[in-house]
Design an enzyme around this catalytic site. Structure first.
Site, PDB file in Angstrom:
ATOM      1  N   ARG A   1      43.212  38.486  62.767  1.00  0.00           N
ATOM      2  CA  ARG A   1      44.247  37.505  62.476  1.00  0.00           C
ATOM      3  C   ARG A   1      43.871  36.176  63.140  1.00  0.00           C
ATOM      4  O   ARG A   1      44.438  35.796  64.168  1.00  0.00           O
ATOM      5  CB  ARG A   1      45.594  38.013  62.981  1.00  0.00           C
ATOM      6  CG  ARG A   1      46.207  39.135  62.123  1.00  0.00           C
ATOM      7  CD  ARG A   1      46.627  38.593  60.759  1.00  0.00           C
ATOM      8  NE  ARG A   1      47.215  39.592  59.914  1.00  0.00           N
ATOM      9  CZ  ARG A   1      48.532  39.769  59.750  1.00  0.00           C
ATOM     10  NH1 ARG A   1      49.380  39.022  60.408  1.00  0.00           N
ATOM     11  NH2 ARG A   1      48.992  40.684  58.930  1.00  0.00           N
TER      12      ARG A   1
ATOM     13  N   GLN B   1      42.072  33.539  57.287  1.00  0.00           N
ATOM     14  CA  GLN B   1      43.308  33.630  56.499  1.00  0.00           C
ATOM     15  C   GLN B   1      43.042  33.743  55.004  1.00  0.00           C
ATOM     16  O   GLN B   1      43.732  34.481  54.300  1.00  0.00           O
ATOM     17  CB  GLN B   1      44.196  32.420  56.774  1.00  0.00           C
ATOM     18  CG  GLN B   1      44.896  32.465  58.129  1.00  0.00           C
ATOM     19  CD  GLN B   1      45.805  31.273  58.341  1.00  0.00           C
ATOM     20  OE1 GLN B   1      45.683  30.251  57.654  1.00  0.00           O
ATOM     21  NE2 GLN B   1      46.711  31.374  59.288  1.00  0.00           N
TER      22      GLN B   1
ATOM     23  N   ASP C   1      42.395  37.314  53.790  1.00  0.00           N
ATOM     24  CA  ASP C   1      43.391  38.309  54.175  1.00  0.00           C
ATOM     25  C   ASP C   1      43.951  39.055  52.965  1.00  0.00           C
ATOM     26  O   ASP C   1      44.969  38.669  52.386  1.00  0.00           O
ATOM     27  CB  ASP C   1      44.507  37.622  54.960  1.00  0.00           C
ATOM     28  CG  ASP C   1      45.474  38.602  55.598  1.00  0.00           C
ATOM     29  OD1 ASP C   1      45.346  39.815  55.343  1.00  0.00           O
ATOM     30  OD2 ASP C   1      46.352  38.149  56.341  1.00  0.00           O
TER      31      ASP C   1
ATOM     32  N   SER D   1      47.693  40.420  53.242  1.00  0.00           N
ATOM     33  CA  SER D   1      48.763  39.454  52.974  1.00  0.00           C
ATOM     34  C   SER D   1      48.887  39.150  51.487  1.00  0.00           C
ATOM     35  O   SER D   1      49.993  39.088  50.942  1.00  0.00           O
ATOM     36  CB  SER D   1      48.509  38.156  53.752  1.00  0.00           C
ATOM     37  OG  SER D   1      48.672  38.359  55.131  1.00  0.00           O
TER      38      SER D   1
ATOM     39  N   TYR E   1      52.335  40.891  64.335  1.00  0.00           N
ATOM     40  CA  TYR E   1      52.915  42.199  64.065  1.00  0.00           C
ATOM     41  C   TYR E   1      54.019  42.507  65.066  1.00  0.00           C
ATOM     42  O   TYR E   1      54.079  41.947  66.157  1.00  0.00           O
ATOM     43  CB  TYR E   1      51.851  43.295  64.158  1.00  0.00           C
ATOM     44  CG  TYR E   1      50.818  43.263  63.065  1.00  0.00           C
ATOM     45  CD1 TYR E   1      51.135  43.658  61.772  1.00  0.00           C
ATOM     46  CD2 TYR E   1      49.515  42.843  63.334  1.00  0.00           C
ATOM     47  CE1 TYR E   1      50.179  43.638  60.771  1.00  0.00           C
ATOM     48  CE2 TYR E   1      48.552  42.818  62.337  1.00  0.00           C
ATOM     49  CZ  TYR E   1      48.890  43.222  61.056  1.00  0.00           C
ATOM     50  OH  TYR E   1      47.934  43.192  60.067  1.00  0.00           O
TER      51      TYR E   1
END
Length: 369
Positions: free
Chosen positions: A121, A126, A129, A132, A228
């Site tokens: 993360r 990003q 990912d 996500s 998280y």
């Protein structure tokens, strides 16, 4: 370090898992990966709406599964396949990084498995990912799936015959999937509520027009690392369940998506809470694959407890395979670009992203040019 005097070859496999309709790379991304030679197994994209001609037009080559695997430097898949046809030393990029069975099978076959769930993360990762991007699709699909089983409508309607009041929907877990579920339910006209043990989620929930629900329970907040939630004790979970019962008993549609990496999903709804629910309530448990947030959840089954219905779908992104494949492919494209710079495929240790994906596996010291 070995240098290969050709373009590195990427093989895109057809999915074999039951119900899996996605594909790891879509035709539109092939032209953006000119540093690679892309080989696609025949029929790999059909279930996602992409025919073989789409891939060849984009610059890919169609091949049999065996030929694609044999000639590949990198093999792409959505779900980890069985390793029939893989020789030791092959590199697979797919989901399954937290699946013990996949990890053991890869080790036995001497395959380097880059598990996408292990992606760190960090800001520069990003755009890679997958969790996500797929959670966004899943959150949307969860609301539509739940709406199919509701006895009532989500939006308010005013008719000559009377008024239909809007349904109430709550998302338990305000991660990517939960937030997308809230946005979708609100667009469909439901009155929305959101819950999360992370206080930081309050602003995100309220930005979508939903009311943030957080019962007054001591030590209930559980902020973890990497965005998280942290794990809670059995006693904390039990007190939280009792405190949430009042809110859930007034709700028509409940979407649960609370998960903790590497652990069984926390129980948010138990038999006592279910007994207090409004008849006709529908629960979509998006954590079914990791044990479920509801005590009676069964993976990929519909469980009815009195007049409460609990759905346990484990592959909601496949409900919209074209767009979920496009997003997954975009993540793969960014990762492949990261792995091959200036014509050299770099699979050596020392890169933060690659090391995380490998999860401690030994990596071959090699490059392709």
């Amino acid at each position: 370090m070995v240098h290969i005097t050709r373009k590195p070859v990427v093989a895109v496999l057809k999915e074999t898992a039951q119900g899996e309709r996605r594909v790891a790379l879509v035709p539109a991304d092939i032209g953006k990966l000119s540093q690679y030679d892309i080989v696609v197994e025949a029929g790999a994209g059909l279930n996602a709406g992409f025919i073989d001609d789409d891939y060849t037009t984009a610059g890919g080559r169609i091949s049999t599964r065996a030929e694609a695997i044999a000639g590949a430097d990198l093999v792409l898949s959505v779900r980890a396949p069985d390793f029939a046809g893989f020789v030791p030393g092959k590199v697979l990029i797919s989901l399954g990084g937290r699946d013990t069975a996949v990890t053991e099978a890869a080790a036995k076959a001497q395959i380097l498995h880059l598990g996408m769930e292990r992606l760190p993360r960090i800001t520069r990762a990003q755009s890679m990912d997958v969790l996500s991007s797929q959670a966004s699709i899943a959150g949307y699909a969860a609301v539509l799936e739940g709406a199919r089983y509701l006895d009532t409508l989500l939006p308010m309607m005013t008719t000559a015959a009377g008024i239909v009041r809007p349904a109430k929907m709550i998302a338990l877990g305000a991660g990517v999937a939960g937030l997308q579920a809230l946005a979708t339910a609100r667009r469909l006209g439901a009155v929305t509520y959101g819950f999360d043990v992370r206080e930081a989620a309050r602003e995100q929930v309220e930005s979508l027009g939903a009311e943030f629900v957080f019962p007054d329970v001591p030590d209930a907040k559980a902020e973890g690392t990497g965005g998280y939630a942290a794990a809670q004790s059995d006693d904390q979970q039990a007190r939280l369940r009792r405190a949430l019962t009042a809110s859930l008993s007034r709700t028509n549609l409940i979407i649960t998506s609370a998960q903790i990496p590497g652990r069984a999903a926390p129980i948010l709804i138990d038999d006592e809470t279910i007994a207090a629910m409004t008849p006709g309530t529908v629960i979509v448990d998006m954590a079914a694959e990791t044990g479920g947030n509801v005590t009676i959840t069964q993976p990929d089954e519909v469980v009815r407890h009195g007049r409460v219905t609990v759905l346990g779908p484990t592959n909601l992104p496949s409900a919209a395979p074209t767009d979920s494949s496009r997003l997954y492919s975009g993540n793969m494209r960014t990762l492949l670009t990261h792995l091959c710079k200036d014509g050299a495929l770099n699979l050596t240790a020392g890169d933060e992203i690659l090391d995380a994906l490998a999860g401690g596996q030994a990596m071959p010291a090699r490059a392709a040019a």
